[in-house]
Design a protein around this motif. Structure first.
Motif, PDB file in Angstrom:
ATOM      1  N   ILE A 171       0.836  -1.201   0.000  1.00 28.25           N
ATOM      2  CA  ILE A 171       0.000   0.000   0.000  1.00 28.25           C
ATOM      3  C   ILE A 171       0.871   1.252   0.000  1.00 28.25           C
ATOM      4  N   SER A 172       2.043   1.140  -0.609  1.00 28.66           N
ATOM      5  CA  SER A 172       2.939   2.287  -0.691  1.00 28.66           C
ATOM      6  C   SER A 172       2.333   3.363  -1.580  1.00 28.66           C
ATOM      7  N   PRO A 173       2.134   4.578  -1.062  1.00 25.59           N
ATOM      8  CA  PRO A 173       1.524   5.631  -1.883  1.00 25.59           C
ATOM      9  C   PRO A 173       2.444   6.143  -2.981  1.00 25.59           C
ATOM     10  N   THR A 174       3.747   5.843  -2.868  1.00 21.95           N
ATOM     11  CA  THR A 174       4.698   6.321  -3.869  1.00 21.95           C
ATOM     12  C   THR A 174       5.091   5.241  -4.868  1.00 21.95           C
ATOM     13  N   GLY A 175       4.498   4.058  -4.721  1.00 21.26           N
ATOM     14  CA  GLY A 175       4.781   2.988  -5.661  1.00 21.26           C
ATOM     15  C   GLY A 175       6.141   2.343  -5.497  1.00 21.26           C
ATOM     16  N   LEU A 176       6.753   2.492  -4.320  1.00 23.33           N
ATOM     17  CA  LEU A 176       8.079   1.923  -4.084  1.00 23.33           C
ATOM     18  C   LEU A 176       8.024   0.480  -3.600  1.00 23.33           C
ATOM     19  N   ASN A 177       6.818  -0.044  -3.405  1.00 26.29           N
ATOM     20  CA  ASN A 177       6.631  -1.434  -2.967  1.00 26.29           C
ATOM     21  C   ASN A 177       7.373  -1.706  -1.658  1.00 26.29           C
ATOM     22  N   ALA A 224      20.385   6.820  13.697  1.00 25.70           N
ATOM     23  CA  ALA A 224      20.283   6.244  12.352  1.00 25.70           C
ATOM     24  C   ALA A 224      21.385   6.789  11.447  1.00 25.70           C
ATOM     25  N   MET A 225      21.671   8.068  11.548  1.00 29.68           N
ATOM     26  CA  MET A 225      22.745   8.651  10.744  1.00 29.68           C
ATOM     27  C   MET A 225      24.105   8.118  11.178  1.00 29.68           C
ATOM     28  N   GLU A 226      24.310   8.006  12.480  1.00 32.50           N
ATOM     29  CA  GLU A 226      25.578   7.492  12.994  1.00 32.50           C
ATOM     30  C   GLU A 226      25.840   6.066  12.529  1.00 32.50           C
ATOM     31  N   LYS A 227      24.787   5.258  12.441  1.00 34.24           N
ATOM     32  CA  LYS A 227      24.942   3.852  12.081  1.00 34.24           C
ATOM     33  C   LYS A 227      24.795   3.596  10.583  1.00 34.24           C
ATOM     34  N   GLY A 228      24.730   4.650   9.814  1.00 38.56           N
ATOM     35  CA  GLY A 228      24.728   4.507   8.367  1.00 38.56           C
ATOM     36  C   GLY A 228      23.439   3.994   7.769  1.00 38.56           C
ATOM     37  N   TYR A 229      22.313   4.248   8.426  1.00 37.65           N
ATOM     38  CA  TYR A 229      21.030   3.850   7.853  1.00 37.65           C
ATOM     39  C   TYR A 229      20.788   4.619   6.546  1.00 37.65           C
ATOM     40  N   PRO A 230      20.081   4.029   5.616  1.00 36.08           N
ATOM     41  CA  PRO A 230      19.863   4.703   4.324  1.00 36.08           C
ATOM     42  C   PRO A 230      18.754   5.750   4.392  1.00 36.08           C
ATOM     43  N   HIS A 231      18.687   6.546   3.348  1.00 34.43           N
ATOM     44  CA  HIS A 231      17.539   7.420   3.154  1.00 34.43           C
ATOM     45  C   HIS A 231      16.386   6.585   2.590  1.00 34.43           C
ATOM     46  N   VAL A 232      15.157   6.926   2.964  1.00 30.14           N
ATOM     47  CA  VAL A 232      14.010   6.193   2.422  1.00 30.14           C
ATOM     48  C   VAL A 232      13.650   6.669   1.027  1.00 30.14           C
ATOM     49  N   THR A 233      14.169   7.823   0.646  1.00 29.78           N
ATOM     50  CA  THR A 233      13.911   8.384  -0.670  1.00 29.78           C
ATOM     51  C   THR A 233      15.010   9.386  -0.972  1.00 29.78           C
ATOM     52  N   LYS A 234      15.078   9.851  -2.172  1.00 30.92           N
ATOM     53  CA  LYS A 234      16.164  10.743  -2.601  1.00 30.92           C
ATOM     54  C   LYS A 234      16.098  12.088  -1.889  1.00 30.92           C
ATOM     55  N   CYS A 244      11.905   9.035   9.485  1.00 33.80           N
ATOM     56  CA  CYS A 244      10.870   8.723   8.506  1.00 33.80           C
ATOM     57  C   CYS A 244      10.174   7.399   8.775  1.00 33.80           C
ATOM     58  N   GLY A 245      10.846   6.485   9.483  1.00 36.13           N
ATOM     59  CA  GLY A 245      10.250   5.192   9.718  1.00 36.13           C
ATOM     60  C   GLY A 245      10.752   4.159   8.736  1.00 36.13           C
ATOM     61  N   PHE A 246      10.042   3.041   8.672  1.00 31.79           N
ATOM     62  CA  PHE A 246      10.539   1.891   7.919  1.00 31.79           C
ATOM     63  C   PHE A 246      10.329   1.996   6.414  1.00 31.79           C
ATOM     64  N   SER A 247       9.421   2.891   5.973  1.00 31.84           N
ATOM     65  CA  SER A 247       9.133   3.003   4.544  1.00 31.84           C
ATOM     66  C   SER A 247       9.040   4.474   4.156  1.00 31.84           C
ATOM     67  N   ALA A 248       8.951   4.718   2.870  1.00 33.46           N
ATOM     68  CA  ALA A 248       8.983   6.098   2.380  1.00 33.46           C
ATOM     69  C   ALA A 248       7.700   6.854   2.703  1.00 33.46           C
ATOM     70  N   SER A 267       6.088   4.166   9.882  1.00 38.70           N
ATOM     71  CA  SER A 267       6.423   5.122   8.828  1.00 38.70           C
ATOM     72  C   SER A 267       5.646   6.418   9.028  1.00 38.70           C
ATOM     73  N   ASN A 268       6.377   7.504   9.232  1.00 38.13           N
ATOM     74  CA  ASN A 268       5.717   8.785   9.455  1.00 38.13           C
ATOM     75  C   ASN A 268       5.079   9.304   8.185  1.00 38.13           C
ATOM     76  N   THR A 269       4.184  10.276   8.342  1.00 34.53           N
ATOM     77  CA  THR A 269       3.289  10.604   7.238  1.00 34.53           C
ATOM     78  C   THR A 269       2.934  12.088   7.236  1.00 34.53           C
ATOM     79  N   ALA A 270       1.921  12.439   6.488  1.00 35.04           N
ATOM     80  CA  ALA A 270       1.476  13.826   6.397  1.00 35.04           C
ATOM     81  C   ALA A 270       0.906  14.300   7.725  1.00 35.04           C
ATOM     82  N   PHE A 271       1.116  15.577   8.011  1.00 35.74           N
ATOM     83  CA  PHE A 271       0.506  16.223   9.173  1.00 35.74           C
ATOM     84  C   PHE A 271       0.386  17.705   8.847  1.00 35.74           C
TER      85      PHE A 271
END
Length: 767
Positions: free
Chosen positions: A82-88, A139-149, A305-309, A345-349
């Motif tokens: 149910i990814s709203p951005t189509g990233l699956n 998350a930044m210290e441990k090298g976690y990725p960005h969820v989107t560009k 951002c949480g686990f997904s975009a 996954s955080n969202t609109a507010f």
């Protein structure tokens, strides 16, 4: 004597459901009578933050009283996404891995809600736990990725400007998230139809997206799914993408069992399993001169951002769009960092990243003011955009700036200077109770930054008795959208508002609609409805001119009736005659916002059609021994252009301000070391109460302001911009804290400024 229209445009008219709201007669999704044999669904949630699922024993769940079925990922007929951005990247139900504590693993289908809820607790799930990270800094210290560009906005020579600045300050700020805490939680009622069709009643701000997501999960076409929503008990962005989960689960179960299925989580599970406002870690460097004028700003905006975009890309983009607020940065570089974390996954507010950007701008102003020993208002005035000359970090010219006039008016009406002098004199006594006062502005761009969302449709019928039925793509969540759009339509025909009824938003009437979000509900849907009304009015003028043999210029819709030549006829009579002559009395309308464009890769464009402006003055008192505080007074002046309905707009300003204050003072999200959200209920999460309101609360609309662009009747958006004015309370608290060090040091309060954080800031300064 000219007849006065009831509910005319630009007049105060009650919300169309006001009486229903206060009497409890308003129908929400949960009030819809359930069809016979309705089943109830409930979600089983994970109890670990991050893990591999080694086994999932649901035998006790299936054997529980009343249980009809248990649905797992393998039972989803279409796509488990149910990814709203189509990233699956956002499964409906987790399959082999858990990404956050509270992630849905399965859905129980039972004869009653209570049976489903109790059965969901009986699952025996075994996990192979994995390391998890909840904090954005970690998350930044441990090298976690960005969820989107990420996005970069840059203008000018930042290195040279910063190096040449007489003064430079570096700082860091943590800005907390926020739960939507809508009165009505998430809910979906799915009813199967013929040939695989399904009707879903959903509490959603974005019916078209829910339609597409349900079809995606079912493996069907969008035309097989209809989404309907009459009203929501609040949304605030939390019902833009988050309803997808609940609608999809209900629809899968309804399609499988060929009967209606309802899904409504408890408040606790709602808060645990759904996204929130993004919390940010902001780092900044500012260069400025002796007069407090900004020369360069370099900022990084990292978000949990949480686990997904989800919508984290657009949200973090928007934070950068508003990181200048009302101020011109001659050289600037702003970078977003949408960080993956092992949380929901955080969202609109409300504000959609804008508040986090604006508060960074106001912190920079604070830094400069305390460094130079200046009033923060003087620094603000020194850095305001020059109308029609200065450009933003995203290269849009600010061409409609009324901020200087707004500041002049509220500075005078709030008696700011005299009150600030009194606050300084009070604090000079060195007593335990300290005070602070601050005047903060907001400049807020209006439009979806995803340009294609800036469109809307409408469908208008006139029945042969002269009554009208309007449907449009906007959703009503208490903000008064339906009332304002109905006023626009009534005005087009110069009839009383009672002639116009707005129906539930439904995807089988107006397709491919955008979310009611980005403060654009009235702008877009009002224009679309007006387009439909003007089409019908032109058709009626053409008919009347031919039927009564007069010139089209001699046909006029007035409050007294339709003037045809020298005769005035009742509106109903003209409509009846048109019907008898087989004139079509139905029309569609459409609107797309003109002149906007955005090139994300280049970081340039005109993403906003116009700007809305506002300012607020707040005064507080704090107890320096405990950190407790009160808001003594708040004065708000806000620009809504030429208001369509001043009563509704003022209500939006009041509500947004209080919600903004809650975000910055009382509302704190806290995850424990196991990754579990512990502030997940009214008992642990504190929204503002009536006792938290300013003791004196003055709210005014800038009734002299007019939208420079041809917006709907020259009005402006009002949903989000006033939210940022709650920052005036945060800044006033900061001044009160700074008083213990003679205002020589910026306290650097983090948000929310709970009494504990206020006390810790006081202790840091005392040390």
């Amino acid at each position: 004597m000219t007849k006065a229209l009831q509910g005319a445009i630009h007049t105060e008219e009650p919300h169309d459901s006001a009486r229903l709201h206060v009497t409890g007669a308003a129908d929400y999704t949960d009030d819809i009578p359930s069809p016979a044999n309705t089943l109830h669904a409930y979600l089983g949630l994970s109890t670990i933050a991050r893990a591999t699922i080694t086994s999932m024993d649901l035998s006790a769940v299936r054997a529980a009283p009343g249980v009809v079925d248990v649905i797992v990922a393998a039972d989803i007929p279409g796509h488990n996404d149910i990814s709203p951005t189509g990233l699956n990247d956002e499964p409906v139900l987790a399959d082999s891995e858990v990404a956050f504590w509270g992630q849905p693993l399965f859905a129980v289908i039972a004869k009653t809600r209570d049976q489903a809820r109790r059965a969901a607790q009986l699952a025996k799930v075994a996990y192979d736990g994995l390391p998890h990270v909840c904090d954005v800094g970690e998350a930044m210290e441990k090298g976690y990725p960005h969820v989107t560009k990420p996005l970069t906005l840059e203008r000018g020579d930042i290195a040279s400007a910063m190096a040449g600045a007489p003064h430079r300050i570096k700082g860091e700020m943590r800005v907390g998230g926020q739960d939507h805490f809508y009165l009505e939680g998430h809910i979906a009622l799915a009813i199967p139809g013929e040939n695989g069709a399904v009707q879903v009643y959903s509490s959603t701000q974005h019916p078209s997206e829910v339609q597409h997501m349900v079809a995606h999960v079912l493996g069907k076409n969008s035309h097989d799914v209809t989404i309907t929503v009459r009203r929501m008990g609040g949304g605030f962005g939390g019902k833009e993408t988050q309803p997808n989960l609940f609608a999809a689960v209900a629809a899968v179960a309804a399609s499988k069992h060929k009967c209606a299925v309802k899904l409504r989580p408890d408040r606790d599970d709602d808060m645990v399993a759904t996204g929130k406002r993004h919390d940010f870690l902001i780092t900044y460097e500012v260069g400025f001169d002796d007069a407090g004028r900004i020369l360069a700003v370099d900022g990084s905006f990292a978000a949990r951002c949480g686990f997904s975009a989800d919508l984290s890309g657009p949200v973090t983009d928007r934070a950068l769009f508003h990181a200048d607020n009302a101020y011109f940065y001659p050289a600037v570089r702003l970078v977003s960092r949408p960080m993956k974390t092992d949380t929901v996954s955080n969202t609109a507010f409300r504000g959609f990243g804008g508040p986090q950007g604006v508060i960074a701008a106001e912190r920079i102003i604070e830094e400069i003011a305390y460094h130079r020993g200046m009033d923060t208002l003087a620094v603000r005035r020194a850095n305001l955009y020059a109308d029609g000359r200065d450009i933003t970090p995203y290269h849009q010219t600010v061409a409609d700036n009324i901020m200087p006039q707004l500041l002049d008016q509220i500075e005078k009406s709030s008696d700011y200077q005299a009150r600030r002098a009194a606050v300084l004199a009070h604090n000079a006594r060195g007593i335990t109770l300290r005070k602070g006062i601050a005047l903060t502005p907001v400049k807020f761009g209006i439009s979806f930054t995803a340009t294609w969302y800036n469109q809307a449709g409408a469908l208008l019928h006139i029945y042969n008795d002269g009554s009208m039925l309007l449907n449009h793509g906007g959703t009503e969540m208490g903000q008064g959208l339906f009332t304002k759009v109905a006023q626009v339509v009534a005005d087009c025909f110069q009839v009383d508002l009672g002639r116009v009824r707005v129906t539930a938003t439904t995807t089988d009437k107006v397709p491919n609609t955008s979310a009611t979000a980005a403060s654009s509900g009235t702008d877009l849907n009002g224009m679309a409805a007006q387009d439909a009304a003007l089409t019908l009015r032109a058709r009626l003028v053409e008919f009347a001119a031919a039927h009564w043999k007069v010139s089209p210029q001699d046909v006029e819709f007035t409050a007294e009736g339709v003037r045809v030549g020298g005769e005035v006829m009742g509106f109903e009579a003209v409509i009846k005659a048109a019907y008898m002559a087989r004139v079509s009395l139905s029309a569609t309308g459409f609107y797309k916002t003109p002149e906007i464009h955005w090139d994300r890769d280049a970081g340039k464009g005109r993403p906003f059609y116009y700007f809305a402006y506002g300012a607020a003055v707040s005064e507080v008192a704090i107890d320096t021994l405990t950190g407790e505080y009160r808001i003594l007074r708040s004065d708000v002046l806000h620009d809504v252009g030429r208001s369509l309905n001043p009563a509704l707009d003022k209500g939006q300003v009041e509500g947004a301000f209080v919600q903004g204050v809650g975000w910055l003072t009382t509302e704190e999200l806290w995850w424990d070391d196991k990754g579990r959200l512990r502030t997940h209920a009214p008992s642990t999460y504190k929204i503002p109460l009536a006792s938290d309101l300013p003791r004196v609360f003055n709210v005014e609309l800038a009734d002299w302001a007019r939208a420079a662009e041809p917006t709907i009747r020259r009005s402006k958006a009002v949903g989000e911009p006033p939210f940022m004015l709650g920052i005036s309370v945060f800044e006033a608290l900061s001044m009160a804290v700074a008083s213990v060090k003679d205002y020589k040091t910026c306290p650097r309060l983090d948000a929310p400024a709970t009494p504990e954080r206020v006390l810790m800031a006081l202790e840091r300064l005392r040390d």
